[in-house]
Design an enzyme around this catalytic site. Sequence first.
Site, PDB file in Angstrom:
ATOM      1  N   HIS A   1      -1.072  -4.014  -2.343  1.00  0.00           N
ATOM      2  CA  HIS A   1      -1.221  -2.579  -2.072  1.00  0.00           C
ATOM      3  C   HIS A   1       0.085  -1.912  -2.484  1.00  0.00           C
ATOM      4  O   HIS A   1       1.151  -2.174  -1.915  1.00  0.00           O
ATOM      5  CB  HIS A   1      -1.512  -2.316  -0.595  1.00  0.00           C
ATOM      6  N   CYS A   2       0.009  -1.052  -3.485  1.00  0.00           N
ATOM      7  CA  CYS A   2       1.209  -0.427  -4.040  1.00  0.00           C
ATOM      8  C   CYS A   2       1.496   0.890  -3.314  1.00  0.00           C
ATOM      9  O   CYS A   2       0.689   1.826  -3.384  1.00  0.00           O
ATOM     10  CB  CYS A   2       1.024  -0.173  -5.538  1.00  0.00           C
TER      11      CYS A   2
END
Length: 345
Positions: free
Chosen positions: A208-209
Amino acid sequence: MILELPDSSTQEQQHSRNNSLSTKSQSLTQFVASIKLKSRAVTRALEKKLLRRCDCTGEGRSSRGSGARIYQVWPGNNVFFFHGRLIFGPDPKGLLLTMFSIVISSWVSAIYNIDDDSLPHSLVTRLFSLLLALIVLVNLFLASAFDPGIIPRTDSSNITRTSTENRVVTVNGVELKLNYCRICKIYRPPRSCHCDICGNCVEKFDHHCPWIGQCVALRNYRRFLAFIFSALVFFVYVFAISCWRIHGRMVARQSGFMEMVKDCPETLALLAFSFAAIWFLGSLVGFHLYLIAVNQTAYENFRQSYKSSMNPYDRGILSNVKEALFAPISPSAVDFHTQVSQESV
């Protein structure tokens, strides 16, 4: 020695003046507090109106009955726009910060760096800088605004006690255990993971950026690579232009570094920021090139999933690169725009 006592009338005037000032101060404080409350109420009303206009709120979902669409009843934390056609993560602060840094860097470079006599073809240089910034923003939008590979959920009423038994699949001769997600009520496919931030199980989950505010997974991994690579090219270009301008000013004016700090501080600030961005993005691009070469996700590499066993997905560098960069992108498993059916969520 004679001491003069203050007149009682003077004391009364001073006391009444203090009371008057205190009353005015209290009334001013109450007025400011009322203004804050009213502004907050107006802001919340405008936010609700905007969210309703974009159809990304949960209000009225139960009243829509069978006419509701999947994005309106989806239990995850995503934010939907344009009737479920755009899918963002729950926290937009990182995405907005990334967009702001790119826009500001492009603006400072175009206004201060390129508008300089020391740079040849300043108009062409400025247009190329703006084109690079536009490409980065487009790739950022494509990576953050669409389904990364969300896996459909099952109806919890159909889940029995025996449905959580262990299941195993064989991939290229290697047995892999299918993990059961108690939140989504599904057996996750291999290489999938449940994202606690977005509240979804995502296929071929990478990470998850926070900088795009979205999961990076099966369907947007290639777009994420395009974003970080184009951003790297953009900041390398900005860094080169900033160095060119500083060198030209120092040569033309025979000045030192401290004089450049006073003369063009915005260029030095942009130089430092672009250098930090190049270091970060360069490391990120290099890391993902390695992951592509060995056919791993960042999540698998972090957990060292194949430390004691063979990676069943590693088919050689050329095949891994072809799979990561040139294989067709699978369609979304969940059509959030369609109407709800019993098996939809």
